[in-house]
Design an enzyme around this catalytic site. Structure first.
Site, PDB file in Angstrom:
ATOM      1  N   HIS A   1      61.736  70.727  69.191  1.00 57.99           N
ATOM      2  CA  HIS A   1      60.731  70.053  69.946  1.00 57.99           C
ATOM      3  C   HIS A   1      59.724  68.967  69.440  1.00 57.99           C
ATOM      4  CE1 HIS A   1      61.531  73.748  72.792  1.00 57.99           C
ATOM      5  NE2 HIS A   1      62.606  73.082  72.811  1.00 57.99           N
TER       6      HIS A   1
ATOM      7  N   HIS B   1      64.587  80.800  71.503  1.00 58.39           N
ATOM      8  CA  HIS B   1      65.128  79.452  71.670  1.00 58.39           C
ATOM      9  C   HIS B   1      64.730  78.514  70.479  1.00 58.39           C
ATOM     10  CE1 HIS B   1      61.325  77.972  72.615  1.00 58.39           C
ATOM     11  NE2 HIS B   1      60.983  78.508  73.755  1.00 58.39           N
ATOM     12  N   HIS B   2      64.198  79.166  69.333  1.00 55.43           N
ATOM     13  CA  HIS B   2      63.866  78.277  68.027  1.00 55.43           C
ATOM     14  C   HIS B   2      63.249  76.965  68.221  1.00 55.43           C
ATOM     15  CE1 HIS B   2      66.865  81.539  66.772  1.00 55.43           C
ATOM     16  NE2 HIS B   2      67.584  81.218  67.801  1.00 55.43           N
ATOM     17  N   CYS B   3      62.457  76.762  69.207  1.00 53.24           N
ATOM     18  CA  CYS B   3      61.725  75.672  69.738  1.00 53.24           C
ATOM     19  C   CYS B   3      62.807  74.525  69.827  1.00 53.24           C
ATOM     20  CB  CYS B   3      60.823  75.210  68.480  1.00 53.24           C
ATOM     21  SG  CYS B   3      59.438  76.328  68.205  1.00 53.24           S
ATOM     22  N   ASN B   4      64.032  74.743  70.341  1.00 56.24           N
ATOM     23  CA  ASN B   4      64.879  73.785  70.642  1.00 56.24           C
ATOM     24  C   ASN B   4      65.767  74.141  72.029  1.00 56.24           C
ATOM     25  OD1 ASN B   4      67.420  72.255  70.240  1.00 56.24           O
ATOM     26  ND2 ASN B   4      67.073  72.369  67.744  1.00 56.24           N
TER      27      ASN B   4
END
Ligand code: PMP
Length: 400
Positions: A118, A354-357
């Site tokens: 992100h 979501h791993h900033c993704n």
């Protein structure tokens, strides 16, 4: 091979938690003891500001801070004036996106991969909305960015190509050398998010001819609170600062002030002094061990775990290609947060979420996953405990 026992002694967290099995370095690595010592020394025995005072103590702080710039420049093969200290990768990329605003016009195209964190996505999407830019997406193939797919979206209208070096979910390496070459042929600048690669892949910005690079101290055994934005000097001259305040100004004139030359026009206010001093020590540690060895060790451990787990029918592993230092997986019927909590009982630390993704999650058709990342302080014993704990997780949840 890396001597893990010797390395562990250099990370003080193991003194307090000797049985810690830390597999979350892709989020934040552990901090090397020399990093902590250098920061503590500065905070204890100095603590003054930089570039301001003329007395000796302030001069010493300035020297330590500027030595950080020398160390970064050597580490990435840049000139001193091309190294801007920021708070983080996120801060660096936002600063860059703001700064590039006036150089881009309605209808210009920017290329983004569908696998960005992100931090390397949202600043560009905001910019695209504000400036009326057209976003062209590279379609991933087997979780990777490929040159044929990149070529499909590159055009004479492309002004910026934005990509990660190593993905924080898949762990795969982007073919940046070729992408840079092709981008420059059409007159586009390349922005490289090196947050995940900086500890593992030798970066020589001059040889690569990359235009901008961003990375963070906390993913390279250094502190959080410091990041780097590298930019080619001639481009940094063109770009406007995004933040205004103390020390970055040359002359305050109404209505239009003038600003210092790069990098200082981008470093407004009091910078992260202790953190830059800590970053110097992190760089020294990486240089001493060598990025190649760090990468190969992580790769070896990850492939060891992959081999042991890939044939288990109840584990879905999303990045099975060989060249990744991450294991991104889900256990059938178990929410990744439950898995991570269960593993914690064994002092096994993995990431869940979501791993900033969210783009990559969408690509994988998942809301969230677990992610184990491997680093120099991880041993085969750690991996065996991780594997056993994953199998235990499955057994436990299967029965409830
Ligand atoms: N890009 C990538 C690929 C990352 O993995 C991260 C951190 N997870 C970031 C950008 C953002 O880094 P920071 O949080 O230090 O700004």
């Amino acid at each position: 091979m890396i001597n893990v026992e010797a390395i562990r002694k250099q990370f003080l967290v193991y003194k307090k938690y000797p049985n810690l099995r830390f597999f979350d370095s892709a989020a934040s690595s552990l901090k090397h003891k020399n990093v902590v010592k250098a920061m503590t020394d500065y905070l204890s025995y100095n603590g003054t500001n930089v570039h301001r005072g003329v007395y000796s103590l302030a001069q010493e702080a300035t020297d330590l801070y500027e030595k950080g710039r020398t160390d970064v420049a050597r580490f990435i093969g840049s000139n001193l004036e091309e190294v801007i200290f920021t708070k983080s990768t996120t801060h660096a990329l936002n600063m860059l996106a703001r700064g590039l605003k006036d150089l881009l016009q309605k209808g210009d195209e920017i290329v983004l991969s569908g696998l960005e964190h992100h931090s390397n996505l949202l600043p560009w999407l905001e910019l695209a909305t504000e400036q009326g830019l057209i976003v062209k997406w590279i379609t991933p193939e087997d979780g990777k960015i490929t040159i044929p797919n990149f070529k499909k979206v590159l055009s004479s209208r492309t002004r910026l190509v934005i990509t990660h070096h190593i993905s924080n979910v898949m762990g795969y390496i982007t073919p940046i050398e070729k992408m840079i070459e092709l981008s420059h042929k059409v007159g586009a600048y390349v922005v490289l998010d090196a947050a995940q690669s900086i500890a593992y892949k030798k970066l020589n910005v001059a040889n690569l001819d990359v235009d901008f690079v961003a990375f963070s101290g906390h993913k390279m055994y250094g502190p959080n609170g410091v990041g780097v934005l590298y930019g080619k000097y001639k481009l940094l001259e063109l770009i406007k600062p995004a933040e205004f305040g103390g020390e970055m100004v040359d002359k305050v004139i109404l209505p239009k002030s003038t600003f210092k030359a790069p990098p200082y026009k981008f470093e407004s206010g009091t910078p992260p002094i202790a953190e830059v001093i800590g970053l110097s020590e992190a760089i020294k540690f990486i240089e001493k061990v060598g990025q190649k060895k760090l990468y190969q060790h992580a790769l070896y451990l990850r492939n060891y775990c992959l081999d042991k787990l890939k044939n288990e029918p109840f584990i879905e592993i999303y990045n099975q290609a060989e060249n990744s230092t991450l294991l991104t997986f889900n256990i059938e019927g178990v929410h990744p947060h439950d898995t991570a909590s269960f593993l914690d009982q064994y002092e096994v630390a993995v990431r869940a979420g979501h791993h900033c993704n969210q783009l990559t999650m969408k690509y994988l058709n998942q809301d969230a996953t677990n992610r184990a990342s491997f680093s120099c302080y991880n041993s085969i014993e750690d991996c065996n405990i991780l594997i056993d704990a994953i199998l235990e997780t499955r057994n436990f949840f299967k029965n409830i």
